[in-house]
Design a protein around this motif. Structure first.
Motif, mmCIF file in Angstrom:
data_model
loop_
_atom_site.group_PDB
_atom_site.id
_atom_site.type_symbol
_atom_site.label_atom_id
_atom_site.label_comp_id
_atom_site.label_asym_id
_atom_site.label_seq_id
_atom_site.Cartn_x
_atom_site.Cartn_y
_atom_site.Cartn_z
ATOM 1 N N PHE A 86 -0.320 -7.229 -5.459
ATOM 2 C CA PHE A 86 -1.732 -6.848 -5.535
ATOM 3 C C PHE A 86 -2.173 -6.866 -6.995
ATOM 4 O O PHE A 86 -1.359 -6.800 -7.925
ATOM 5 C CB PHE A 86 -1.922 -5.435 -4.981
ATOM 6 C CG PHE A 86 -1.053 -4.400 -5.662
ATOM 7 C CD1 PHE A 86 -1.532 -3.657 -6.730
ATOM 8 C CD2 PHE A 86 0.263 -4.183 -5.249
ATOM 9 C CE1 PHE A 86 -0.738 -2.721 -7.368
ATOM 10 C CE2 PHE A 86 1.070 -3.259 -5.884
ATOM 11 C CZ PHE A 86 0.573 -2.518 -6.953
ATOM 12 N N PHE A 91 -6.721 -2.981 -6.013
ATOM 13 C CA PHE A 91 -6.021 -2.161 -5.032
ATOM 14 C C PHE A 91 -6.369 -0.682 -5.172
ATOM 15 O O PHE A 91 -6.691 -0.008 -4.183
ATOM 16 C CB PHE A 91 -4.508 -2.350 -5.185
ATOM 17 C CG PHE A 91 -3.672 -1.513 -4.256
ATOM 18 C CD1 PHE A 91 -3.729 -1.692 -2.886
ATOM 19 C CD2 PHE A 91 -2.817 -0.540 -4.757
ATOM 20 C CE1 PHE A 91 -2.950 -0.927 -2.020
ATOM 21 C CE2 PHE A 91 -2.027 0.230 -3.910
ATOM 22 C CZ PHE A 91 -2.099 0.038 -2.538
ATOM 23 N N MET A 466 -1.604 -8.009 -0.558
ATOM 24 C CA MET A 466 -2.501 -6.866 -0.362
ATOM 25 C C MET A 466 -3.596 -7.128 0.662
ATOM 26 O O MET A 466 -4.338 -8.090 0.556
ATOM 27 C CB MET A 466 -3.163 -6.491 -1.690
ATOM 28 C CG MET A 466 -4.045 -5.247 -1.606
ATOM 29 S SD MET A 466 -5.286 -5.170 -2.917
ATOM 30 C CE MET A 466 -6.571 -6.235 -2.213
ATOM 31 N N GLY A 467 -3.668 -6.261 1.659
ATOM 32 C CA GLY A 467 -4.726 -6.310 2.655
ATOM 33 C C GLY A 467 -4.373 -7.051 3.915
ATOM 34 O O GLY A 467 -5.049 -6.877 4.944
ATOM 35 N N MET A 496 -9.515 -3.909 -2.200
ATOM 36 C CA MET A 496 -8.937 -3.260 -1.043
ATOM 37 C C MET A 496 -10.012 -2.420 -0.355
ATOM 38 O O MET A 496 -10.763 -1.689 -1.025
ATOM 39 C CB MET A 496 -7.769 -2.374 -1.454
ATOM 40 C CG MET A 496 -7.080 -1.675 -0.298
ATOM 41 S SD MET A 496 -6.316 -2.856 0.845
ATOM 42 C CE MET A 496 -5.334 -1.747 1.850
ATOM 43 N N TRP A 498 -10.511 0.557 1.642
ATOM 44 C CA TRP A 498 -9.794 1.739 2.107
ATOM 45 C C TRP A 498 -10.412 2.352 3.352
ATOM 46 O O TRP A 498 -9.737 3.077 4.097
ATOM 47 C CB TRP A 498 -9.680 2.760 0.977
ATOM 48 C CG TRP A 498 -8.705 2.281 -0.068
ATOM 49 C CD1 TRP A 498 -8.979 1.779 -1.297
ATOM 50 C CD2 TRP A 498 -7.274 2.210 0.089
ATOM 51 N NE1 TRP A 498 -7.819 1.394 -1.927
ATOM 52 C CE2 TRP A 498 -6.753 1.658 -1.100
ATOM 53 C CE3 TRP A 498 -6.389 2.560 1.108
ATOM 54 C CZ2 TRP A 498 -5.393 1.445 -1.297
ATOM 55 C CZ3 TRP A 498 -5.027 2.355 0.917
ATOM 56 C CH2 TRP A 498 -4.543 1.801 -0.276
#
Length: 609
Positions: A86, A91, A466-467, A496, A498
């Motif tokens: 990431f 992130f 990431m993701g 990202m 959240w």
């Protein structure tokens, strides 16, 4: 009375033993590279002193880590060492924000964190942090070197490791070395490569493969202060280092040693194939490059033997394998790029022939190294990487399917070198045809789960981008940011989300389905170790073109992965060792007998009883 300071400790003895075993390797590789250079002996002597000093000063917690890994030589090959990659800011804002997300990563089953470049970059456009202005400082927007050390300590407490990006091929134009070179310091001018005129630069350019022909054509940039054309393989503000200078070799090694003392447990050697330059070649994957890596590995092992090196070499398998080392060890890990790209190609066609072919080639990896298996990363999906294994017509078809809307993908075409086919940008969810309003049983979600199910079953370490664990989509807003709009790779470098991640606990949500699947894959991969599964993944020839099957049979119990890369159900007749009842590791379902039936994009993991 004898001073106790003069009495060697067991740790001092261990350092001396490592030095005795490994320093001859450093000397040998250094002599091959720099034996004719008058500067070599002084650089080598200084390097020896600094290595021993750093080895004796290694912090106690890191010594313990080294000792634990030395006591278990097979640790590198243990299944289920899930890594997560990431950009720190995208992130969690900064390094302390990452520390606050460790519970999330632990829940996902992550064992290694690989943040993308976080060392201090040049101001403005820095190619996503890959133009480093200071290797010993963290990007101030992300924190400090103390914050980095604190994160590394937190990770050790959770039995997790930190892999840092070290951009070893080039520095930012603003780096102190470049500033001294531009000011006329002859020692630092030789840290870089400068050609005297446009004709010389054009002649060398014709030998090279253009990396960014659309956004940064050519490999040389005129700089008046340097009095000529500086070698810039990637962007004009990224100045290639001159590894024919032994001081450059030593400088970068000392960067690795410095960061290892801060708690880094691994280093990704960015753009490793480009290190050595030689007229009459493409300046990629030259023998001297592999010798540099072997020397770094031996030297780093004197100081920090538990630290791993990862080769970022997006090349043919034949060019990647030497990064693992020849007579001596090289990188511990390398990206399994060819297999990754082949898996996307297999999905495009609903035909596993290319994946089988590339798995067979990847199985030639030497035993001392491990693959880093992945589905997506921060860079483009490069179809030209399959040029040695598939005809140009196949490359074009896959490129069009994923980048031009001719298939299920929502990816976009990216630039390519002359004679190649366009690469593809896009998040894994978008390339798989997954949309945010879909459910966990849609074909896009099945494709995404299948790809990650395969890479967790292969030998080596699985990498999550990431993701992907929540089906994060493309970032269309990158085009509104002047610093990112010119580089299409920012399409798959989103923030990202959240709020979406919070839905991982919501029954029936797509994010819950994907997150649970990713976590379970890591758990089941780690269970393979307790079952005695080992060895490289070797393809099994099957009658159905849509079925990818591979066997790992060098451990106590054979392991078979069977995957359907098509949108139609497939049946697979099991080999004899698995036909009379095998353990279904992935789902814990009743053991199949004789054959398995796979739904569209289905996968099963079987261990022989």
């Amino acid at each position: 009375m004898i001073s106790t300071a003069s009495i060697p400790t067991p740790y001092d003895d261990a350092v001396q033993a490592r030095f005795a075993a490994l320093w001859p390797i450093v000397e040998s590789r250094f002599a091959k590279l720099y034996g004719a250079d008058a500067r070599g002996p002084a650089v080598l002597e200084r390097l020896k002193t600094n290595l021993l000093k750093a080895a004796h000063a290694r912090p106690e917690p890191l010594r313990a880590l080294d000792a634990a890994r030395a006591a278990d030589p097979a640790w590198l090959h243990a299944p289920g060492q899930t890594a997560y990659t990431f950009y720190v800011d995208r992130f969690a804002g900064d390094l302390n924000g990452v520390r606050g997300k460790l519970d999330y990563l632990t829940e996902l089953g992550v064992r290694w964190l690989h943040p993308l470049p976080l060392l201090e970059p040049r101001p403005g456009d820095s190619d996503g942090g890959f133009a480093v202005a200071d290797y010993r400082k963290v990007d101030p927007r992300l924190g400090t070197i103390d914050d980095l050390e604190a994160l590394a300590g937190d990770l050790r407490q959770r039995d997790m490791g930190l892999i840092l990006d070290v951009v070893c091929n080039h520095t930012a134009r603003e780096h102190a070395w470049a500033a001294k070179a531009r000011a006329g310091d002859p020692a630092y001018r030789d840290y870089y490569i400068v050609l005297p005129d446009a004709q010389s630069a054009a002649a060398r350019d014709r030998e090279l493969i253009d990396v960014f022909p659309d956004t940064a054509p050519g490999s040389f940039t005129y700089d008046a202060a340097m009095g000529g054309y500086v070698w810039t393989t990637f962007y004009p503000f990224q100045w290639d280092l001159n590894y024919a200078n032994p001081a450059v070799f030593a400088e970068m090694l000392e960067v690795l040693i410095f960061l290892a003392a801060k708690g880094a447990q691994g280093f990704r050697l960015d753009s490793a194939p480009f290190l050595w330059k030689q007229a009459g070649t493409t300046c990629r994957n030259l023998p001297q490059t592999y010798e540099i890596v072997e020397a770094w590995r031996a030297a780093l092992s004197i100081v920090a033997p538990g630290v791993v090196l990862l080769a970022e070499a997006i090349e043919s398998v034949e060019d990647v394998l030497p990064f693992f080392g020849g007579e001596e060890s090289g990188c511990n890990l390398a990206y399994n790029n060819v297999v990754m790209t082949a898996l996307w190609a297999a999905l495009a066609d609903g035909d596993a022939v290319i994946a089988r072919r590339c798995l067979a080639v990847a199985a030639r990896k030497p035993a001392q190294g491990a693959w880093l298996n992945y589905v997506r990363c921060h860079d483009d999906l490069i179809w030209n990487a399959l040029a040695a294994y598939a005809p140009a017509s196949d490359l074009r078809r896959w490129s069009n399917a994923y980048g031009n809307g001719e298939g299920f993908s929502r990816g976009r075409a990216f630039q390519t070198a002359e004679g190649g086919v366009p690469s593809t940008n896009g998040m894994a969810a978008a390339l798989a045809g997954l949309t945010a309003d879909a459910d966990g049983d849609c074909l896009g979600a099945r494709r995404l789960r299948l790809l990650y199910g395969i890479i967790h079953a292969l030998d080596g370490w699985p990498l999550i981008y990431m993701g992907d664990e929540i089906g994060l989509d493309n970032d269309e807003a990158y085009q509104d940011d002047p610093l990112r709009a010119g580089d299409g790779r920012w399409l798959h470098r989103p923030q990202m989300d959240w709020s979406l991640a919070e839905r991982r606990g919501e029954a029936g949500a797509l994010q819950a389905d994907l997150f649970a699947t990713f976590a379970r894959l890591g758990q089941r991969a780690r269970r393979l170790a307790t079952l005695g599964v080992a060895g490289p993944a070797r393809p099994v020839e099957v009658s159905s073109p849509a079925v990818l099957a591979f066997l790992r049979d060098e451990g106590a119990r054979p392991f078979l992965c069977v995957a359907n890369v098509s949108d139609a159900p497939q049946d697979f007749e099991l080999p004899p060792a698995f036909a009379q009842g095998a353990e279904d590791v992935l789902d814990g379902a009743p053991s199949p007998a004789g054959a398995v039936s796979l739904p569209p994009y289905g996968i099963t993991w079987l261990v022989a009883r």
